[in-house]
Design an enzyme around this catalytic site. Structure first.
Site, PDB file in Angstrom:
ATOM      1  N   ASP A 176      27.273  -4.621   8.069  1.00 10.74           N
ATOM      2  CA  ASP A 176      26.366  -5.935   8.212  1.00 10.74           C
ATOM      3  C   ASP A 176      25.177  -5.694   8.999  1.00 10.74           C
ATOM      4  OD1 ASP A 176      25.711  -8.563   7.514  1.00 10.74           O
ATOM      5  OD2 ASP A 176      27.571  -9.349   7.846  1.00 10.74           O
ATOM      6  N   ASP A 231      24.020 -14.515   1.662  1.00 10.66           N
ATOM      7  CA  ASP A 231      25.394 -14.748   1.405  1.00 10.66           C
ATOM      8  C   ASP A 231      25.511 -15.799   0.456  1.00 10.66           C
ATOM      9  OD1 ASP A 231      26.075 -13.278   3.245  1.00 10.66           O
ATOM     10  OD2 ASP A 231      26.906 -14.669   4.708  1.00 10.66           O
TER      11      ASP A 231
END
Ligand SMILES: *[C@@H]1O[C@H](CO)[C@@H](O)[C@H](O)[C@H]1NC(C)=O
Ligand SMILES: *[C@@H]1O[C@H](CO)[C@@H](O)[C@H](O)[C@H]1NC(C)=O
Ligand SMILES: *[C@@H]1O[C@H](CO)[C@@H](O)[C@H](O)[C@H]1NC(C)=O
Length: 411
Positions: A176, A231
């Site tokens: 990430d 996301d």
């Protein structure tokens, strides 16, 4: 003068290198031999793990469980993937997302599994998951902390963490982008590529850079997949917008490196059945990773009907590995198409409107010769249509519904 000339030469050299890099990264599909050689050299230097020849399939903890995970959930999910038959269909990665580690590294500077939630440690979990014939994925971050801020990031610890993952038997790393030092992702993400290569265990490397610096244009030499979007959430609008952003980069997908519009929401309850069918169809035809995001432990029959559709899965896993594109838009009617092995074509018709209309896919939009007679297999009805089609195929769809076909020229 001298200096100016030098600068110009340098500028020319930089331009040349950038052009070569862009070619090597596959922007030009008609790549020359030298670009191909440069490309294979880059792949040797960076990522050459032989993984992801088809898009990865499995499960990830985030969309349903967020931070509420522990080793029991991960084991139960592995059990459920096997008992439901999903693992046999290809769903083999069991991926732990954020929140699995202690906030501090151990006294040797290693990432330490959370003592309360993962008391047996990750190695034991990997052994368990492997004993079921599955693979274990884990999550880390190219910054000082992960996004939850409950565990340390791997920035500056890449080699140590890659070694730890390899020693535990990890098979997949989602990396990430939170709390980074504001250096470029094109700098930070390849450090982990090299660390993974050095650690020696083939680990599928999933770049979660959120699409900010267009990772499709550089990801193929760095990772096995790259997020093209922020996301997803469990709504129609979020889902179709991820699919749209991801579609732009279709040319960059190939075996070993995939565009990633984020994990599946099918089964989480925020969309209708038809909308989830569109979701799964779009991901499948886009050669996106098929990572389930629901609770596999209590999956419903309706959800199973969607995610266990073998015919749709086989479009996703087709060995040609070409991502479909939108080939025609008419208002809210969309035609997506892409080639499959065996001279077949995958076709997806999506009705994004709130009204019922019919629409037509034309052979010249989808790369089938004009006079070809085509047999159409409806992948959601599981029926080969009786009619043969020449030149076009017309369907009528409900609001937020789709039709997905495999077209096969038969004459
Ligand atoms: C499955 O369990 C979760 C809790 O993890 C719950 O939120 C969800 O409603 C359950 N779903 C079904 C279909 O029973
Ligand atoms: C889309 O759905 C709406 C509402 O059901 C319908 O009126 C329209 O005809 C559909 N469009 C297509 C292309 O089938
Ligand atoms: C579809 O193709 C047929 C010929 O096979 C043609 O008669 C028809 O007009 C076409 N329909 C559309 C909507 O283009």
């Amino acid at each position: 003068m001298e200096k100016d000339g030098g600068d110009r030469d340098n500028a020319a050299l930089v331009t040349l290198i950038v052009m070569l890099l862009i070619m090597a990264m596959g922007v030009s599909s008609a790549s020359s031999a030298s670009a191909a050689a440069a490309s294979s050299q880059l792949r040797r230097n960076l990522l050459a793990n032989g993984l992801g020849l088809t898009p990865p399939m499995g499960w990830n903890s985030w969309n349903h469980f967020h931070c509420k995970i522990d080793e029991k959930v991960i084991k139960a999910t592995a059990d459920a993937l096997v008992s439901t038959g999903l693992s046999k269909l290809g769903y083999t990665y069991v991926n732990i997302d954020d929140c699995w580690a202690e906030i501090s590294r151990d006294h040797e500077g290693n990432l330490a599994p959370n003592k309360a939630t993962f008391p047996s440690g990750i190695k034991a979990l990997a052994d368990y998951v492997h004993s079921k014939g599955l693979k274990l994925g884990i999550y880390a971050d190219a910054g000082y902390f992960t996004c939850s801020k409950t565990m340390p990031g791997s920035l500056g610890h890449e080699e140590q963490d890659a070694k730890t993952f390899a020693a535990w038997g990890i098979d997949y790393l989602k990396y990430d982008n939170c709390y980074n030092d504001e250096s470029k992702p094109t700098v930070r993400f390849p450090v982990m590529t090299r660390a993974l290569m050095k650690a020696g265990r083939p680990i599928f490397y999933s770049l979660c850079e959120w699409g900010e610096m267009h990772p499709a244009t550089w990801g193929a030499n760095v990772g096995n997949s790259w997020r093209t979007t922020g996301d997803i959430s469990d709504t129609w609008e979020s889902m179709v917008s991820r699919a749209d952003m991801n579609e732009v980069y279709a040319e960059f997908a190939r075996p070993g490196g995939w565009n990633d519009p984020d994990m599946l929401e099918v089964g989480n309850g925020g969309m209708t059945k038809n909308e989830y069918i569109v979701h799964f169809s779009m991901w499948a035809i886009s050669k996106a990773p098929l990572l389930l995001g629901c609770n596999v432990g209590n999956i419903t029959k309706e959800t199973m009907e969607i995610i266990a559709n073998k015919e749709v899965i086989s479009v996703n896993q087709d060995p040609l590995g070409v991502q479909a594109k939108k080939v025609r838009l008419q208002g809210n009617r969309e035609v997506w198409a892409g080639p499959l092995s065996g001279y077949r074509v995958a076709l997806l018709l999506v009705n994004r409107s709130r009204k019922r209309v019919s629409f037509t896919a034309h052979w010249d939009d989808i790369g089938i010769p004009a006079n070809s007679v085509v047999e159409a297999r409806d992948l959601w009805e599981h029926k080969t249509l009786k009619a043969r089609f020449v030149g076009n195929l017309t369907a009528t769809l409900d609001s937020h519904a789709c039709k997905m076909y495999v077209l096969k020229p038969v004459g």
